[in-house]
Scaffold this active site. Sequence first.
Site, PDB file in Angstrom:
ATOM      1  N   SER A 138      70.752  53.685  49.198  1.00 64.56           N
ATOM      2  CA  SER A 138      70.500  53.612  47.709  1.00 64.56           C
ATOM      3  C   SER A 138      70.815  52.147  47.519  1.00 64.56           C
ATOM      4  O   SER A 138      71.258  51.214  47.968  1.00 64.56           O
ATOM      5  CB  SER A 138      71.358  54.301  46.972  1.00 64.56           C
ATOM      6  OG  SER A 138      71.365  54.195  45.558  1.00 64.56           O
ATOM      7  N   TYR A 151      79.126  58.109  44.058  1.00 63.59           N
ATOM      8  CA  TYR A 151      77.964  58.016  44.705  1.00 63.59           C
ATOM      9  C   TYR A 151      77.729  56.582  45.295  1.00 63.59           C
ATOM     10  O   TYR A 151      77.188  56.613  46.475  1.00 63.59           O
ATOM     11  CB  TYR A 151      76.742  58.174  43.643  1.00 63.59           C
ATOM     12  CG  TYR A 151      75.548  58.099  44.134  1.00 63.59           C
ATOM     13  CD1 TYR A 151      74.770  59.150  44.823  1.00 63.59           C
ATOM     14  CD2 TYR A 151      74.568  56.795  43.811  1.00 63.59           C
ATOM     15  CE1 TYR A 151      73.589  59.193  45.204  1.00 63.59           C
ATOM     16  CE2 TYR A 151      73.428  56.744  44.342  1.00 63.59           C
ATOM     17  CZ  TYR A 151      72.793  57.910  45.233  1.00 63.59           C
ATOM     18  OH  TYR A 151      71.575  57.796  45.617  1.00 63.59           O
TER      19      TYR A 151
END
Length: 254
Positions: A138, A151
């Site tokens: 990501s 995350y």
Amino acid sequence: MFSLKNKVAVITGGGSGIGKAIALLFAQQGATIHLVELNTEAADQVIAEANSSGGKGQVHAADVSNQQAVSNVFNQIGHIDILVNNAGIAHVGNVENTTEADFERVYNVNVKGAYNCLFAAIPLMKAQGGGVILNIASIASHVGITDRFAYSMSKGAIYAMSLSVARDYIDHHIRCNSISPARVHTPFVDGFISRNYPGKEAEIFEKLSKSQPIGRMAEPSEIAALALYLCSDEAGFITGCDYPIDGGFIKLNN
């Protein structure tokens, strides 16, 4: 170009979103796809869609955070040419309001889940003389994102694990790379927004869309196209690399 004929591809979290797009494209390009997915109903629909276009594949119900379950599935498949570690969950919060349970839940799926699949797949790839691994990281692996502590931790680990695996297994002809998407418009994103920002869905969607300098979120098919290239023989000289696919988020947000 970019044929996956006679290749066997395992995609975790292949029942929706990015995983679904990758699975359908890989099947279209000739791969036999194996979806490792807890939501077997959604995964069955993906396989049915692939079959209707001449593809073929199978669904395996397994929790990626359970090492024995993953090992059983991978050993059942036996020969794996391509592994796509896509399964993942999100969490909103900074370090102070991320509970231990929240942190462990994200870690178990995003980090341990990828580790379990690597642990099961790499011996098979070594025995057959090589393979390709693609991990979905990501932009949170590269830049600070507000309220994404757990995350970001998990996706930073994905990025680092990709480099480690690429280095350790280069002599075994195993290539390992990662992709770092910005926001991608998937059902996951829609559900994420509705759960965390009730009543502000349209406002938040617009804000998240415009956070990419290109002015929109990515489509899952765009992520799948990059995944296809990196997992194809045409990318045979590429290993140990991360590819931001981010509409300019990392380099152009100034």
